[in-house]
Design an enzyme around this catalytic site. Sequence first.
Site, PDB file in Angstrom:
ATOM      1  N   ALA A  33       0.801  -1.212   0.000  1.00  0.00           N
ATOM      2  CA  ALA A  33       0.000   0.000   0.000  1.00  0.00           C
ATOM      3  C   ALA A  33       0.842   1.274   0.000  1.00  0.00           C
ATOM      4  O   ALA A  33       0.337   2.344  -0.333  1.00  0.00           O
ATOM      5  CB  ALA A  33      -0.926  -0.001   1.218  1.00  0.00           C
ATOM      6  N   GLY A  36       6.397  -0.384  -3.711  1.00  0.00           N
ATOM      7  CA  GLY A  36       6.455  -1.604  -4.499  1.00  0.00           C
ATOM      8  C   GLY A  36       7.873  -1.886  -4.927  1.00  0.00           C
ATOM      9  O   GLY A  36       8.741  -1.012  -4.885  1.00  0.00           O
ATOM     10  N   ARG A  37       8.103  -3.115  -5.334  1.00  0.00           N
ATOM     11  CA  ARG A  37       9.422  -3.527  -5.810  1.00  0.00           C
ATOM     12  C   ARG A  37       9.276  -4.541  -6.927  1.00  0.00           C
ATOM     13  O   ARG A  37       8.263  -5.239  -6.994  1.00  0.00           O
ATOM     14  CB  ARG A  37      10.251  -4.201  -4.698  1.00  0.00           C
ATOM     15  CG  ARG A  37      10.700  -3.322  -3.590  1.00  0.00           C
ATOM     16  CD  ARG A  37       9.667  -3.216  -2.475  1.00  0.00           C
ATOM     17  NE  ARG A  37       9.156  -4.487  -2.043  1.00  0.00           N
ATOM     18  CZ  ARG A  37       9.824  -5.316  -1.235  1.00  0.00           C
ATOM     19  NH1 ARG A  37      11.024  -4.981  -0.782  1.00  0.00           N
ATOM     20  NH2 ARG A  37       9.286  -6.452  -0.857  1.00  0.00           N
ATOM     21  N   ASP A 259      -1.079 -10.511  -1.397  1.00  0.00           N
ATOM     22  CA  ASP A 259       0.273 -10.571  -0.849  1.00  0.00           C
ATOM     23  C   ASP A 259       0.369 -11.373   0.431  1.00  0.00           C
ATOM     24  O   ASP A 259       1.379 -12.023   0.693  1.00  0.00           O
ATOM     25  CB  ASP A 259       0.870  -9.168  -0.673  1.00  0.00           C
ATOM     26  CG  ASP A 259      -0.033  -8.202   0.074  1.00  0.00           C
ATOM     27  OD1 ASP A 259      -1.044  -8.637   0.659  1.00  0.00           O
ATOM     28  OD2 ASP A 259       0.265  -6.988   0.055  1.00  0.00           O
ATOM     29  N   THR A 260      -0.692 -11.384   1.221  1.00  0.00           N
ATOM     30  CA  THR A 260      -0.650 -12.185   2.444  1.00  0.00           C
ATOM     31  C   THR A 260      -0.620 -13.677   2.131  1.00  0.00           C
ATOM     32  O   THR A 260       0.006 -14.461   2.856  1.00  0.00           O
ATOM     33  CB  THR A 260      -1.853 -11.875   3.343  1.00  0.00           C
ATOM     34  OG1 THR A 260      -1.955 -10.468   3.526  1.00  0.00           O
ATOM     35  CG2 THR A 260      -1.696 -12.529   4.701  1.00  0.00           C
ATOM     36  N   GLY A 428       7.850  -6.862   7.205  1.00  0.00           N
ATOM     37  CA  GLY A 428       8.653  -5.781   7.757  1.00  0.00           C
ATOM     38  C   GLY A 428       8.695  -5.756   9.271  1.00  0.00           C
ATOM     39  O   GLY A 428       9.720  -5.418   9.864  1.00  0.00           O
TER      40      GLY A 428
END
Length: 505
Positions: A33, A36-37, A259-260, A428
């Site tokens: 959110a 990004g990568r 993503d989770t 993170g």
Amino acid sequence: MSEQQNRETAPAQAGAVSAAPASRVFAAVDIGASSGRVILGRVAKGDVQLEVVHRFPNGVVEIDGGLRWDFDSLLAEVLEGLRSAATVTAVKGETIASIGIDTWAVDYGLVDAAGKLVAQPFSYRDERGRTAVEPVHRKLGPERLYGTTGLQFLQFNTIYQLATEKNLDGLQALLIPDLIAFLLTGNRKTEATNASTTGLFDAVAGEWATEFMAALGLRKDVFPPLIQPGETYGHLLPAVAAQLGLPQDTQVVAVGSHDTASAVAAVPAQAENFAYISSGTWSLVGLELKHPVLTKASRKANFTNERGVDSTVRYLRNMGGLWLLSECQRTWAAEGFQLELTALLTAATAISAGGPRINPDDPCFIAPENMPERIRAAVRHTGDVLPDDPAAITRCIMDSLASGYAKTIRAAERLADRSVTVVHVVGGGSQNELLCQLTANATRRPVIAGPVEATALGNILVQARAAGAVAGGLPELRSIIATGTNLRRYEPLELAQPRTALDPR
């Protein structure tokens, strides 16, 4: 959610030791959110190495009177990242085998018959979903919704967002990762782990709940057909391949596009009796199950049943997360105080235990702007006092998150009739020593922290398995991560009791 969500605080980190010369290369587009990568994953036998080749910011903007994602800019950054990935691999004489995409959940873009995105997608942080909750519940009661979808009630769930749309004739909704995949391949499909967050997905059948679409006046094909992690969206469009400098036969592979789902696939668990916390902007806290829990008690506790990789069930609650602290930092910076995260956490660690706490799930914390004052106001509402001091506010956030994690895990154990012996923290937040220790204290369970880049690792390993570079189910994928990643263990310590009624014990 999203995550949605857990990588904003994470630096580049290898998933394992250096890859063997015969490694296969996969590209992960990993968007949260706030950032990004694009990451390259080199996979050899029992070995993964990550290389971040492009980073870019992400965030909501006010467009046409609402909070939306600047998707045009987001897509441009994705393409730039994939160009960089193509350049890096070409220099090394490598070939990218496939591309996988994961993002946060629930949000979508509307695409017309010609494939044009008709407007920038709304963000879940916009208030529009709230206005649709009551009308939706008049047609589909909360009990009926939960009995089929098993989905946690959140006012921004896709079902409520779609109910606000005025005219969907000729339009199709593509969830954000599916929208990116469509623009790369020209093929419209919906990946199942993200579909399970819409409120229009049958948690038992693993199919669209078309009767709910009909009840809301939505077409049965308002979303494209489902696709499972490991299946392919298709090959790159010729024009896209030429623009990126990649072969036309480069595949875009479905991963856990929520993503989770990718992060949980990379939890380095060595036993079934674990809880996980995917900790970042949001916190996703729960258990991995084989079957959904659709009981009345589960609904009242607001637990969700979302699909995971290999048709597992992510039984969890979507909780507040490190968004609280990042928003505080943004407010303090605007006031002229540039406070680094490390310094804040060091100062917060020095504060004695037992201070005030808030409910990090309170809807008052969803929107941005002046988070420190909203936190202090929430503490005042409990009858306590929180100083206007960054260290004290940071400690309150950390204590509150840890307390909320413990309460959620204990509720999940009870509702799923499951006993947890260890808690895994990925994302993170796994780097946050204070939060991990406080979580061990609050849960009275050992905490295993890492990997930071769980989402990217889960994304890449699902691609690698689809390509035959690795084999096995989730236990085998997790074993690769567990044996090759630096993990840290936190044992619970006995500390002072908190002063508020939010203690989960």
